[in-house]
Motif scaffolding. Structure first.
Motif, PDB file in Angstrom:
ATOM      1  N   THR A   1       0.829  -1.202   0.000  1.00  0.00           N
ATOM      2  CA  THR A   1       0.000   0.000   0.000  1.00  0.00           C
ATOM      3  C   THR A   1       0.867   1.258   0.000  1.00  0.00           C
ATOM      4  OG1 THR A   1      -1.722  -1.130   1.259  1.00  0.00           O
ATOM      5  CG2 THR A   1      -1.781   1.278   1.271  1.00  0.00           C
ATOM      6  N   PRO A   2       0.617   2.190  -0.937  1.00  0.00           N
ATOM      7  CA  PRO A   2       1.330   3.471  -0.868  1.00  0.00           C
ATOM      8  C   PRO A   2       0.787   4.297   0.294  1.00  0.00           C
ATOM      9  CG  PRO A   2      -0.118   3.392  -2.801  1.00  0.00           C
ATOM     10  CD  PRO A   2      -0.253   2.085  -2.086  1.00  0.00           C
ATOM     11  N   VAL A   3       1.685   4.965   1.005  1.00  0.00           N
ATOM     12  CA  VAL A   3       1.304   5.784   2.157  1.00  0.00           C
ATOM     13  C   VAL A   3       2.077   7.098   2.126  1.00  0.00           C
ATOM     14  CG1 VAL A   3       0.649   3.859   3.664  1.00  0.00           C
ATOM     15  CG2 VAL A   3       3.014   4.650   3.633  1.00  0.00           C
ATOM     16  N   ALA A   4       1.553   8.057   2.875  1.00  0.00           N
ATOM     17  CA  ALA A   4       2.233   9.329   3.072  1.00  0.00           C
ATOM     18  C   ALA A   4       1.946   9.770   4.493  1.00  0.00           C
ATOM     19  CB  ALA A   4       1.738  10.375   2.075  1.00  0.00           C
ATOM     20  N   GLY A   5       2.766  10.669   5.000  1.00  0.00           N
ATOM     21  CA  GLY A   5       2.534  11.159   6.347  1.00  0.00           C
ATOM     22  C   GLY A   5       3.617  12.105   6.807  1.00  0.00           C
ATOM     23  N   GLU A   6       3.515  12.461   8.089  1.00  0.00           N
ATOM     24  CA  GLU A   6       4.430  13.428   8.704  1.00  0.00           C
ATOM     25  C   GLU A   6       5.357  12.717   9.681  1.00  0.00           C
ATOM     26  OE1 GLU A   6       4.284  17.270  11.712  1.00  0.00           O
ATOM     27  OE2 GLU A   6       2.418  16.411  10.975  1.00  0.00           O
TER      28      GLU A   6
ATOM     29  N   ALA B   1      -2.387   4.540  13.513  1.00  0.00           N
ATOM     30  CA  ALA B   1      -1.283   3.701  13.036  1.00  0.00           C
ATOM     31  C   ALA B   1       0.050   4.397  13.277  1.00  0.00           C
ATOM     32  CB  ALA B   1      -1.451   3.404  11.550  1.00  0.00           C
ATOM     33  N   ILE B   2       1.077   3.604  13.570  1.00  0.00           N
ATOM     34  CA  ILE B   2       2.441   4.117  13.696  1.00  0.00           C
ATOM     35  C   ILE B   2       3.248   3.562  12.533  1.00  0.00           C
ATOM     36  CG2 ILE B   2       4.571   4.137  15.057  1.00  0.00           C
ATOM     37  CD1 ILE B   2       2.859   3.531  17.517  1.00  0.00           C
ATOM     38  N   GLY B   3       3.784   4.454  11.725  1.00  0.00           N
ATOM     39  CA  GLY B   3       4.686   4.037  10.658  1.00  0.00           C
ATOM     40  C   GLY B   3       6.123   4.144  11.139  1.00  0.00           C
ATOM     41  N   LEU B   4       6.959   3.239  10.690  1.00  0.00           N
ATOM     42  CA  LEU B   4       8.387   3.292  10.999  1.00  0.00           C
ATOM     43  C   LEU B   4       9.160   3.035   9.722  1.00  0.00           C
ATOM     44  CD1 LEU B   4      10.846   3.444  12.888  1.00  0.00           C
ATOM     45  CD2 LEU B   4      10.582   0.980  13.260  1.00  0.00           C
ATOM     46  N   ALA B   5       9.983   3.996   9.332  1.00  0.00           N
ATOM     47  CA  ALA B   5      10.886   3.832   8.193  1.00  0.00           C
ATOM     48  C   ALA B   5      12.300   3.777   8.740  1.00  0.00           C
ATOM     49  CB  ALA B   5      10.741   4.991   7.210  1.00  0.00           C
TER      50      ALA B   5
ATOM     51  N   THR C   1      18.707  11.315   3.059  1.00  0.00           N
ATOM     52  CA  THR C   1      19.142  11.423   4.448  1.00  0.00           C
ATOM     53  C   THR C   1      17.910  11.275   5.334  1.00  0.00           C
ATOM     54  OG1 THR C   1      18.916  13.824   4.428  1.00  0.00           O
ATOM     55  CG2 THR C   1      21.094  12.926   3.919  1.00  0.00           C
ATOM     56  N   LEU C   2      18.139  11.090   6.593  1.00  0.00           N
ATOM     57  CA  LEU C   2      17.062  10.923   7.546  1.00  0.00           C
ATOM     58  C   LEU C   2      16.187  12.177   7.578  1.00  0.00           C
ATOM     59  CD1 LEU C   2      16.387   8.660   9.606  1.00  0.00           C
ATOM     60  CD2 LEU C   2      17.665   9.972  11.280  1.00  0.00           C
ATOM     61  N   PRO C   3      14.897  12.048   7.269  1.00  0.00           N
ATOM     62  CA  PRO C   3      14.014  13.226   7.281  1.00  0.00           C
ATOM     63  C   PRO C   3      13.914  13.825   8.684  1.00  0.00           C
ATOM     64  CG  PRO C   3      12.942  11.355   6.204  1.00  0.00           C
ATOM     65  CD  PRO C   3      14.189  10.834   6.855  1.00  0.00           C
ATOM     66  N   LEU C   4      13.602  15.097   8.738  1.00  0.00           N
ATOM     67  CA  LEU C   4      13.446  15.820  10.003  1.00  0.00           C
ATOM     68  C   LEU C   4      12.022  15.712  10.520  1.00  0.00           C
ATOM     69  CD1 LEU C   4      15.380  19.067   9.030  1.00  0.00           C
ATOM     70  CD2 LEU C   4      16.217  17.165  10.443  1.00  0.00           C
ATOM     71  N   VAL C   5      11.847  15.894  11.818  1.00  0.00           N
ATOM     72  CA  VAL C   5      10.513  15.941  12.406  1.00  0.00           C
ATOM     73  C   VAL C   5       9.734  17.063  11.725  1.00  0.00           C
ATOM     74  CG1 VAL C   5       9.216  16.447  14.514  1.00  0.00           C
ATOM     75  CG2 VAL C   5      11.226  14.964  14.613  1.00  0.00           C
ATOM     76  N   GLY C   6       8.508  16.758  11.330  1.00  0.00           N
ATOM     77  CA  GLY C   6       7.652  17.729  10.653  1.00  0.00           C
ATOM     78  C   GLY C   6       7.660  17.605   9.137  1.00  0.00           C
ATOM     79  N   GLU C   7       8.642  16.903   8.586  1.00  0.00           N
ATOM     80  CA  GLU C   7       8.686  16.729   7.131  1.00  0.00           C
ATOM     81  C   GLU C   7       7.619  15.757   6.675  1.00  0.00           C
ATOM     82  OE1 GLU C   7      12.263  16.330   4.742  1.00  0.00           O
ATOM     83  OE2 GLU C   7      13.426  16.777   6.550  1.00  0.00           O
ATOM     84  N   GLN C   8       7.116  15.998   5.470  1.00  0.00           N
ATOM     85  CA  GLN C   8       6.182  15.086   4.826  1.00  0.00           C
ATOM     86  C   GLN C   8       6.988  14.073   4.018  1.00  0.00           C
ATOM     87  OE1 GLN C   8       2.689  15.099   5.099  1.00  0.00           O
ATOM     88  NE2 GLN C   8       3.184  16.530   6.736  1.00  0.00           N
ATOM     89  N   VAL C   9       6.606  12.800   4.123  1.00  0.00           N
ATOM     90  CA  VAL C   9       7.292  11.732   3.408  1.00  0.00           C
ATOM     91  C   VAL C   9       6.262  10.836   2.732  1.00  0.00           C
ATOM     92  CG1 VAL C   9       9.347  11.738   4.887  1.00  0.00           C
ATOM     93  CG2 VAL C   9       7.399  10.288   5.477  1.00  0.00           C
TER      94      VAL C   9
ATOM     95  N   ALA D   1      12.102  12.228   1.163  1.00  0.00           N
ATOM     96  CA  ALA D   1      13.370  12.277   1.890  1.00  0.00           C
ATOM     97  C   ALA D   1      14.297  13.264   1.189  1.00  0.00           C
ATOM     98  CB  ALA D   1      14.008  10.890   1.942  1.00  0.00           C
ATOM     99  N   ARG D   2      15.024  14.000   1.994  1.00  0.00           N
ATOM    100  CA  ARG D   2      15.938  15.000   1.446  1.00  0.00           C
ATOM    101  C   ARG D   2      17.132  14.321   0.791  1.00  0.00           C
ATOM    102  NH1 ARG D   2      18.247  17.594   5.728  1.00  0.00           N
ATOM    103  NH2 ARG D   2      17.685  15.851   7.006  1.00  0.00           N
ATOM    104  N   SER D   3      17.604  14.897  -0.300  1.00  0.00           N
ATOM    105  CA  SER D   3      18.809  14.385  -0.958  1.00  0.00           C
ATOM    106  C   SER D   3      20.049  14.967  -0.321  1.00  0.00           C
ATOM    107  CB  SER D   3      18.803  14.750  -2.447  1.00  0.00           C
ATOM    108  OG  SER D   3      17.755  14.089  -3.086  1.00  0.00           O
ATOM    109  N   GLU D   4      21.117  14.198  -0.284  1.00  0.00           N
ATOM    110  CA  GLU D   4      22.374  14.700   0.248  1.00  0.00           C
ATOM    111  C   GLU D   4      23.056  15.556  -0.799  1.00  0.00           C
ATOM    112  OE1 GLU D   4      24.042  11.495   3.323  1.00  0.00           O
ATOM    113  OE2 GLU D   4      24.174  10.889   1.240  1.00  0.00           O
TER     114      GLU D   4
END
Length: 103
Positions: free
Chosen positions: A31-36, A55-59, A69-77, A99-102
């Motif tokens: 399933t495709p998902v999105a969230g904060e 639900a709790i998502g964990l990436a 790179t590891l997204p920041l708190v508040g970012e949409q993924v 996710a942000r690119s390096e």
């Protein structure tokens, strides 16, 4: 302030446990998902999934794009459900976007 944070986990975990059976049915593998991003640790990020408030998502970092790179708190993924971890009541997510690119 630390670059890492935990979400309000005791409260969220209780809701996730109560809704676990429904979550697994509503979010099958693929399933495709999105969230904060609501929490960030060296091993990955916790995600509040859009449309699934209990639900709790964990990436985990092992399931993130190689150039990200590891997204920041508040970012949409965005991502895809890859597994259900019953003992933690978490939906494992492979990030595919947001996710942000390096560099």
């Amino acid at each position: 302030m630390s670059e890492y944070s935990w979400p309000d986990y005791p409260r969220i975990a209780a809701r996730a446990q109560t809704a676990w059976d429904r979550t697994v049915v509503e979010l099958p593998v693929g399933t495709p998902v999105a969230g904060e991003v609501i929490g960030r640790q060296p091993f990955g990020v916790f995600i509040r999934l859009d449309g699934h408030p209990d639900a709790i998502g964990l990436a985990e970092v092992t399931a993130m794009p190689r150039c990200g790179t590891l997204p920041l708190v508040g970012e949409q993924v965005a991502g895809e459900v890859i597994w259900h971890v019953e003992h933690h009541h978490q939906v494992k997510i492979r990030l595919t976007g947001g996710a942000r690119s390096e560099g």
